[in-house]
Design an enzyme around this catalytic site. Structure first.
Site, PDB file in Angstrom:
ATOM      1  N   LYS A 100      40.098  37.018  40.430  1.00  0.00           N
ATOM      2  CA  LYS A 100      38.940  37.919  40.355  1.00  0.00           C
ATOM      3  C   LYS A 100      39.140  38.831  39.140  1.00  0.00           C
ATOM      4  O   LYS A 100      40.283  39.168  38.802  1.00  0.00           O
ATOM      5  CB  LYS A 100      38.883  38.811  41.606  1.00  0.00           C
ATOM      6  CG  LYS A 100      38.370  38.120  42.832  1.00  0.00           C
ATOM      7  CD  LYS A 100      36.865  38.279  42.887  1.00  0.00           C
ATOM      8  CE  LYS A 100      36.316  37.751  44.122  1.00  0.00           C
ATOM      9  NZ  LYS A 100      35.657  36.715  44.406  1.00  0.00           N
ATOM     10  N   HIS A 103      38.988  44.688  36.795  1.00  0.00           N
ATOM     11  CA  HIS A 103      37.959  45.514  36.162  1.00  0.00           C
ATOM     12  C   HIS A 103      38.330  46.992  36.115  1.00  0.00           C
ATOM     13  O   HIS A 103      39.388  47.402  36.572  1.00  0.00           O
ATOM     14  CB  HIS A 103      36.614  45.297  36.874  1.00  0.00           C
ATOM     15  CG  HIS A 103      36.683  45.560  38.345  1.00  0.00           C
ATOM     16  ND1 HIS A 103      36.721  46.821  38.863  1.00  0.00           N
ATOM     17  CD2 HIS A 103      36.754  44.708  39.396  1.00  0.00           C
ATOM     18  CE1 HIS A 103      36.799  46.748  40.173  1.00  0.00           C
ATOM     19  NE2 HIS A 103      36.824  45.487  40.526  1.00  0.00           N
ATOM     20  N   HIS A 106      39.978  48.995  38.871  1.00  0.00           N
ATOM     21  CA  HIS A 106      41.423  48.887  39.090  1.00  0.00           C
ATOM     22  C   HIS A 106      42.203  49.780  38.141  1.00  0.00           C
ATOM     23  O   HIS A 106      43.381  50.040  38.351  1.00  0.00           O
ATOM     24  CB  HIS A 106      41.895  47.433  38.911  1.00  0.00           C
ATOM     25  CG  HIS A 106      41.404  46.521  39.985  1.00  0.00           C
ATOM     26  ND1 HIS A 106      40.609  45.446  39.720  1.00  0.00           N
ATOM     27  CD2 HIS A 106      41.577  46.535  41.325  1.00  0.00           C
ATOM     28  CE1 HIS A 106      40.326  44.830  40.854  1.00  0.00           C
ATOM     29  NE2 HIS A 106      40.894  45.476  41.841  1.00  0.00           N
TER      30      HIS A 106
END
Ligand code: ARG
Length: 548
Positions: A100, A103, A106
């Site tokens: 995933k 982005h 995070h």
């Protein structure tokens, strides 16, 4: 007494030094650093009883000498303490989901967690840095099927996360017209849970490739971990907890699923096991916390995770408490707010996608490079400087506000060399470095011992010098407070104050044209400033350039 004083007046010790009272206060103010070594000089504080009041006076010159001497003696350890000696603290942070996008959301966990880990380490705790990777769940069944059906090895290897995420989206698109895909995905996940060779190998490969990409970002940011044991690590350690919940009478069956009813605590119902028998995120967190207690032991087990997961954390910590784990209250959710775009909504790219962390960091570097070239910043390596300043700016900005607050990400603000920013504080450090370099070029000895040779510190009693010394002297308290509150912004603001006070001191007063003790004292204050900023920035995970 001194300790009390420094606790009461960490920053606001603005009593004047001209007056002298009844005599020196003993003992001397606590050494602002690692060890409590014996005082080398008499106290800069004087106390005097006036009616019902006890007034404290500080001798400015003595105070400045003490602070400067502490800083130059302790160097990189200035501000550290032994508060946490003998205690282990776990800090879990970053914890992205494999396959995933990594982005901007995070970013906060990574940056705040890494800083908290550094601060706790500086306070003497033994710190264990954990990355609880999101590497388990039914979605991996889907990814395995997607890869088998239409995936391509080279494509994945060229851009792992982007490609895997694309496959995942495509799986859902195809599944709309072909429901057999969902069934196949369930079977693949069941095979993965059983540990079938082929499924396990694929999953492991997805994980390794994702981790490679995460590591690039971690390296750029100077962030590290002691373990990447994430959700999958706990997937086979859960039986015990459903049994324990069962025998404690906490488990209820609802529509075939197993739940814990937390309504009496205002926390809703927690789903522990789905009707198909598969376990959940929350169950893995329960298993992980117990594992940490039993295998590592901890004084505090800290989770740096967004506020969106408040309920999740309150639920499972409550469940642990109900299960009788009395250390449940040592599990601390350190929550933080969102990163917003200019429009006040979650930060997005122009085409509405999540902003990737690597893109932000790379953009920070290229934008900084432009500024450096435009400003004519002196440096022997433009690219290295752009990376130090650009990444430092992003990290600093993220740590600038109270962590719980949402903040708007704005490039002009992040990279403003004159605002309360990373570049501004780094510039303060580089200015101090430049003064010391020039002094050395003039043949002056700027090593700690030489800088402490002055007999007469009265050159440090100007308001600007005293203000600066007070802030430097208060750094250890700022570190402690930041650690107690898990709040790096306390430190971010403190180093900003130090840099601003240095700027006032530096503009108001000549240094190098002086001679004798006056010059030695001001150079020593400059050197102490440089050290204090460097130590503060280090705890934030921001580098301190020598030139800028
Ligand atoms: N992987 C999760 C996410 O990206 C965060 C994990 C937080 N840590 C935990 N122990 N639950 O949302």
């Amino acid at each position: 007494m001194g300790q009390l004083l420094s606790a009461l007046f960490p920053k606001t010790l603005n009593v004047r030094g001209e007056e002298h009272g009844d005599g020196p206060c003993a003992p001397k103010v606590g050494l602002r650093g690692a060890q409590d070594t014996a005082p080398s000089v008499s106290s800069p504080f004087v106390c005097k009883a006036t009616g019902p009041y006890l007034n404290f006076f500080v001798d400015r010159a003595d105070y400045c000498r003490d602070v400067i001497s502490d800083v130059l003696t302790l160097g990189d350890r200035y501000g550290s303490s032994e508060t946490g000696a003998g205690r282990r603290v776990i800090v879990e942070y970053s914890s992205p989901n494999i396959a995933k996008p990594f982005h901007i959301g995070h970013l906060r966990s990574t940056v705040i967690g890494s800083s908290i880990a550094r601060i706790m380490d500086f306070l003497g705790y033994e710190v264990l840095r954990l990355n609880h990777l999101g590497d388990y769940g039914t979605q991996f069944g889907k990814l395995i099927v997607a890869y088998r059906r239409f995936g391509n090895r080279e494509e994945v290897e060229a851009a792992p996360i982007e490609t895997l995420n694309k496959y995942y989206v495509e799986f859902h698109e195809r599944a709309e017209s072909d429901p057999s895909l969902e069934e196949e995905a369930r079977a693949a996940f069941a095979a993965l849970e059983r540990g079938d060779e082929e499924e396990l190998a694929l999953w492991k490969w997805f994980r390794d490739e994702s981790l490679k990409e995460f590591t690039v970002v971690y390296d750029m940011m100077g962030v590290s971990f002691d373990s990447f044991d994430g959700e999958s690590f706990f997937s086979d350690k859960m039986e015990r907890f459903t049994d324990e919940l069962e025998s404690a009478g906490l488990l209820e069956t609802s529509d075939g699923a197993q739940i814990v009813d937390l309504d009496p605590y205002g926390l809703g119902k927690a789903l522990i096991k789905k009707s198909d028998g598969s376990t959940l995120y929350i169950t893995r967190d329960i298993a992980a916390a117990v594992y940490r207690k039993e295998h590592y032991g901890f004084y505090k087990n800290i989770y740096v995770v967004a506020t969106q997961q408040n309920l999740h954390f309150r639920q499972w910590i409550k469940i642990l408490e109900l299960m009788g784990y009395e250390w449940a209250s040592d599990c601390v959710h350190v929550a933080f707010g969102l990163v917003l775009g200019d429009d006040g909504g979650p930060m997005k790219t122009r085409d509405g996608k999540a902003v990737l962390l690597t893109d932000v960091l790379n953009q920070a570097i290229s934008k900084t490079k432009e500024i450096i070239l435009e400003k004519g910043v002196v440096t022997d390596n433009v690219d290295a400087a752009a990376a130090q300043i650009g990444i430092g700016a992003v990290v600093f900005q993220d740590l600038h506000n109270n962590r719980i607050k949402d903040y708007v990400f704005n490039w002009d603000k992040v990279l403003n060399f004159d605002g309360e920013t990373g570049p501004y504080v780094q510039y303060g450090h580089a200015r101090a470095a430049s003064v010391l370099r020039k002094a050395e070029e003039q043949g002056l000895d700027v090593s700690g011992n030489a800088l402490l040779s002055a007999e007469d510190y009265s050159a440090a009693v100007s308001d600007a010098a005293f203000d600066l010394a007070k802030l430097i002297g208060a750094l250890p308290d700022a570190v402690k407070e930041a650690g107690e509150k898990y709040e790096p912004s306390i430190l971010t603001r403190h180093v900003t104050d130090v840099a601003q006070a240095f700027s006032a001191f530096y503009h108001d007063e000549p240094i190098l044209p002086l001679s004798g003790d006056a010059r030695t004292v001001k150079l020593s204050l400059t050197s102490a400033t440089k050290q204090a900023i460097k130590n503060g920035l280090k705890l934030l995970g921001v580098s301190a350039p020598e030139r800028m």
